[in-house]
Design a protein around this motif. Structure first.
Motif, PDB file in Angstrom:
ATOM      1  N   ALA A 298       0.829  -1.204   0.000  1.00 33.61           N
ATOM      2  CA  ALA A 298       0.000   0.000   0.000  1.00 33.61           C
ATOM      3  C   ALA A 298       0.865   1.257   0.000  1.00 33.61           C
ATOM      4  O   ALA A 298       0.542   2.245  -0.667  1.00 33.61           O
ATOM      5  N   LEU A 299       1.985   1.232   0.711  1.00 37.30           N
ATOM      6  CA  LEU A 299       2.900   2.370   0.739  1.00 37.30           C
ATOM      7  C   LEU A 299       3.469   2.633  -0.654  1.00 37.30           C
ATOM      8  O   LEU A 299       3.558   3.780  -1.089  1.00 37.30           O
ATOM      9  N   ALA A 300       3.841   1.582  -1.372  1.00 40.76           N
ATOM     10  CA  ALA A 300       4.372   1.743  -2.729  1.00 40.76           C
ATOM     11  C   ALA A 300       3.325   2.377  -3.649  1.00 40.76           C
ATOM     12  O   ALA A 300       3.643   3.260  -4.449  1.00 40.76           O
ATOM     13  N   VAL A 301       2.085   1.941  -3.526  1.00 37.54           N
ATOM     14  CA  VAL A 301       1.001   2.522  -4.330  1.00 37.54           C
ATOM     15  C   VAL A 301       0.814   3.989  -3.980  1.00 37.54           C
ATOM     16  O   VAL A 301       0.701   4.851  -4.864  1.00 37.54           O
ATOM     17  N   ALA A 302       0.797   4.312  -2.691  1.00 36.67           N
ATOM     18  CA  ALA A 302       0.611   5.698  -2.250  1.00 36.67           C
ATOM     19  C   ALA A 302       1.738   6.597  -2.749  1.00 36.67           C
ATOM     20  O   ALA A 302       1.497   7.720  -3.189  1.00 36.67           O
ATOM     21  N   GLU A 303       2.971   6.104  -2.699  1.00 32.33           N
ATOM     22  CA  GLU A 303       4.110   6.903  -3.170  1.00 32.33           C
ATOM     23  C   GLU A 303       4.035   7.152  -4.670  1.00 32.33           C
ATOM     24  O   GLU A 303       4.338   8.251  -5.139  1.00 32.33           O
ATOM     25  N   ARG A 304       3.636   6.148  -5.444  1.00 31.49           N
ATOM     26  CA  ARG A 304       3.492   6.332  -6.896  1.00 31.49           C
ATOM     27  C   ARG A 304       2.384   7.333  -7.220  1.00 31.49           C
ATOM     28  O   ARG A 304       2.540   8.202  -8.065  1.00 31.49           O
ATOM     29  N   ARG A 305       1.250   7.199  -6.542  1.00 34.79           N
ATOM     30  CA  ARG A 305       0.124   8.099  -6.784  1.00 34.79           C
ATOM     31  C   ARG A 305       0.465   9.538  -6.409  1.00 34.79           C
ATOM     32  O   ARG A 305       0.044  10.482  -7.080  1.00 34.79           O
TER      33      ARG A 305
ATOM     34  N   LEU B  81       3.116  11.199  -6.588  1.00 37.73           N
ATOM     35  CA  LEU B  81       3.935  11.901  -7.573  1.00 37.73           C
ATOM     36  C   LEU B  81       3.094  12.660  -8.595  1.00 37.73           C
ATOM     37  O   LEU B  81       3.537  13.653  -9.156  1.00 37.73           O
ATOM     38  N   HIS B  82       1.876  12.186  -8.842  1.00 40.43           N
ATOM     39  CA  HIS B  82       1.028  12.751  -9.889  1.00 40.43           C
ATOM     40  C   HIS B  82      -0.293  13.281  -9.333  1.00 40.43           C
ATOM     41  O   HIS B  82      -1.305  13.272 -10.030  1.00 40.43           O
ATOM     42  N   SER B  83      -0.273  13.717  -8.070  1.00 37.90           N
ATOM     43  CA  SER B  83      -1.517  14.147  -7.435  1.00 37.90           C
ATOM     44  C   SER B  83      -1.316  15.431  -6.636  1.00 37.90           C
ATOM     45  O   SER B  83      -0.243  15.669  -6.084  1.00 37.90           O
ATOM     46  N   PHE B  84      -2.362  16.243  -6.572  1.00 34.61           N
ATOM     47  CA  PHE B  84      -2.372  17.413  -5.702  1.00 34.61           C
ATOM     48  C   PHE B  84      -2.729  17.007  -4.273  1.00 34.61           C
ATOM     49  O   PHE B  84      -2.505  17.747  -3.328  1.00 34.61           O
ATOM     50  N   PHE B  85      -3.333  15.835  -4.115  1.00 38.22           N
ATOM     51  CA  PHE B  85      -3.870  15.390  -2.832  1.00 38.22           C
ATOM     52  C   PHE B  85      -2.913  14.441  -2.118  1.00 38.22           C
ATOM     53  O   PHE B  85      -2.157  13.704  -2.747  1.00 38.22           O
ATOM     54  N   ASP B  86      -3.022  14.434  -0.785  1.00 40.98           N
ATOM     55  CA  ASP B  86      -2.240  13.486   0.011  1.00 40.98           C
ATOM     56  C   ASP B  86      -2.747  12.075  -0.228  1.00 40.98           C
ATOM     57  O   ASP B  86      -3.935  11.857  -0.481  1.00 40.98           O
ATOM     58  N   GLN B  87      -1.835  11.135  -0.129  1.00 40.91           N
ATOM     59  CA  GLN B  87      -2.160   9.717  -0.254  1.00 40.91           C
ATOM     60  C   GLN B  87      -1.947   9.079   1.113  1.00 40.91           C
ATOM     61  O   GLN B  87      -0.909   9.264   1.728  1.00 40.91           O
ATOM     62  N   HIS B  88      -2.923   8.336   1.573  1.00 40.24           N
ATOM     63  CA  HIS B  88      -2.861   7.758   2.911  1.00 40.24           C
ATOM     64  C   HIS B  88      -2.775   6.235   2.825  1.00 40.24           C
ATOM     65  O   HIS B  88      -3.376   5.630   1.943  1.00 40.24           O
TER      66      HIS B  88
ATOM     67  N   VAL C  17     -14.473  10.283   9.301  1.00 33.52           N
ATOM     68  CA  VAL C  17     -13.826   9.989  10.574  1.00 33.52           C
ATOM     69  C   VAL C  17     -13.416   8.525  10.672  1.00 33.52           C
ATOM     70  O   VAL C  17     -12.342   8.204  11.183  1.00 33.52           O
ATOM     71  N   HIS C  18     -14.258   7.622  10.153  1.00 28.11           N
ATOM     72  CA  HIS C  18     -13.934   6.195  10.261  1.00 28.11           C
ATOM     73  C   HIS C  18     -12.673   5.840   9.465  1.00 28.11           C
ATOM     74  O   HIS C  18     -11.998   4.870   9.790  1.00 28.11           O
ATOM     75  N   LEU C  19     -12.334   6.613   8.446  1.00 27.51           N
ATOM     76  CA  LEU C  19     -11.079   6.385   7.718  1.00 27.51           C
ATOM     77  C   LEU C  19      -9.925   7.160   8.345  1.00 27.51           C
ATOM     78  O   LEU C  19      -8.819   6.640   8.468  1.00 27.51           O
ATOM     79  N   ALA C  20     -10.172   8.375   8.752  1.00 28.58           N
ATOM     80  CA  ALA C  20      -9.118   9.216   9.329  1.00 28.58           C
ATOM     81  C   ALA C  20      -8.515   8.583  10.570  1.00 28.58           C
ATOM     82  O   ALA C  20      -7.312   8.704  10.812  1.00 28.58           O
ATOM     83  N   SER C  21      -9.317   7.891  11.334  1.00 30.84           N
ATOM     84  CA  SER C  21      -8.818   7.283  12.568  1.00 30.84           C
ATOM     85  C   SER C  21      -7.950   6.052  12.316  1.00 30.84           C
ATOM     86  O   SER C  21      -7.247   5.609  13.210  1.00 30.84           O
ATOM     87  N   ARG C  22      -7.971   5.516  11.087  1.00 27.74           N
ATOM     88  CA  ARG C  22      -7.178   4.311  10.781  1.00 27.74           C
ATOM     89  C   ARG C  22      -5.974   4.597   9.891  1.00 27.74           C
ATOM     90  O   ARG C  22      -5.298   3.675   9.447  1.00 27.74           O
ATOM     91  N   ILE C  23      -5.664   5.869   9.623  1.00 27.30           N
ATOM     92  CA  ILE C  23      -4.498   6.221   8.811  1.00 27.30           C
ATOM     93  C   ILE C  23      -3.230   5.916   9.601  1.00 27.30           C
ATOM     94  O   ILE C  23      -3.088   6.339  10.741  1.00 27.30           O
ATOM     95  N   VAL C  24      -2.317   5.182   8.969  1.00 24.96           N
ATOM     96  CA  VAL C  24      -1.052   4.852   9.631  1.00 24.96           C
ATOM     97  C   VAL C  24       0.133   5.565   8.991  1.00 24.96           C
ATOM     98  O   VAL C  24       1.205   5.632   9.587  1.00 24.96           O
ATOM     99  N   HIS C  25      -0.048   6.105   7.785  1.00 29.70           N
ATOM    100  CA  HIS C  25       1.029   6.845   7.119  1.00 29.70           C
ATOM    101  C   HIS C  25       0.417   7.730   6.037  1.00 29.70           C
ATOM    102  O   HIS C  25      -0.562   7.343   5.405  1.00 29.70           O
ATOM    103  N   THR C  26       1.011   8.901   5.826  1.00 30.02           N
ATOM    104  CA  THR C  26       0.550   9.822   4.787  1.00 30.02           C
ATOM    105  C   THR C  26       1.728  10.236   3.915  1.00 30.02           C
ATOM    106  O   THR C  26       2.787  10.583   4.423  1.00 30.02           O
ATOM    107  N   VAL C  27       1.518  10.183   2.609  1.00 34.58           N
ATOM    108  CA  VAL C  27       2.503  10.656   1.641  1.00 34.58           C
ATOM    109  C   VAL C  27       1.917  11.927   1.016  1.00 34.58           C
ATOM    110  O   VAL C  27       0.848  11.876   0.400  1.00 34.58           O
ATOM    111  N   PRO C  28       2.576  13.078   1.189  1.00 32.95           N
ATOM    112  CA  PRO C  28       2.040  14.326   0.645  1.00 32.95           C
ATOM    113  C   PRO C  28       1.993  14.308  -0.885  1.00 32.95           C
ATOM    114  O   PRO C  28       2.901  13.783  -1.545  1.00 32.95           O
ATOM    115  N   GLY C  29       0.937  14.899  -1.444  1.00 30.42           N
ATOM    116  CA  GLY C  29       0.853  15.043  -2.895  1.00 30.42           C
ATOM    117  C   GLY C  29       2.003  15.895  -3.398  1.00 30.42           C
ATOM    118  O   GLY C  29       2.368  16.891  -2.779  1.00 30.42           O
TER     119      GLY C  29
END
Length: 72
Positions: free
Chosen positions: A17-24, A26-33, A55-67
């Motif tokens: 999931a981290l690899a997918v978030a990092e790839r996304r 690179l080409h996004s204005f939005f953060d990838q979680h 809220v149900h998703l925000a409480s389960r975020i374990v890492h964020t990759v900035p857009g």
């Protein structure tokens, strides 16, 4: 021993999931979680898919990759 197997599967899904978030990111204005889920393990989540992060998703975020795309 089941705990060890579950832990390995969990870390595998986290890094996938981290690899997918990092790839996304690179080409996004939005953060990838990376979000933890009891059934799926971990999955990548694009913040731009929602107006306000539920809220149900925000409480389960374990890492964020900035857009990485910038608006001028």
């Amino acid at each position: 021993m089941a705990t060890l197997t579950q832990s390995v599967q969990s870390s595998d899904s986290y890094f996938a999931a981290l690899a997918v978030a990092e790839r996304r990111a690179l080409h996004s204005f939005f953060d990838q979680h990376v979000v933890e889920d009891d059934d799926l393990g971990h999955f990548a989540f694009d913040e731009g898919d929602y107006n306000a992060l539920p809220v149900h998703l925000a409480s389960r975020i374990v890492h964020t990759v900035p857009g990485a795309m910038l608006e001028f």
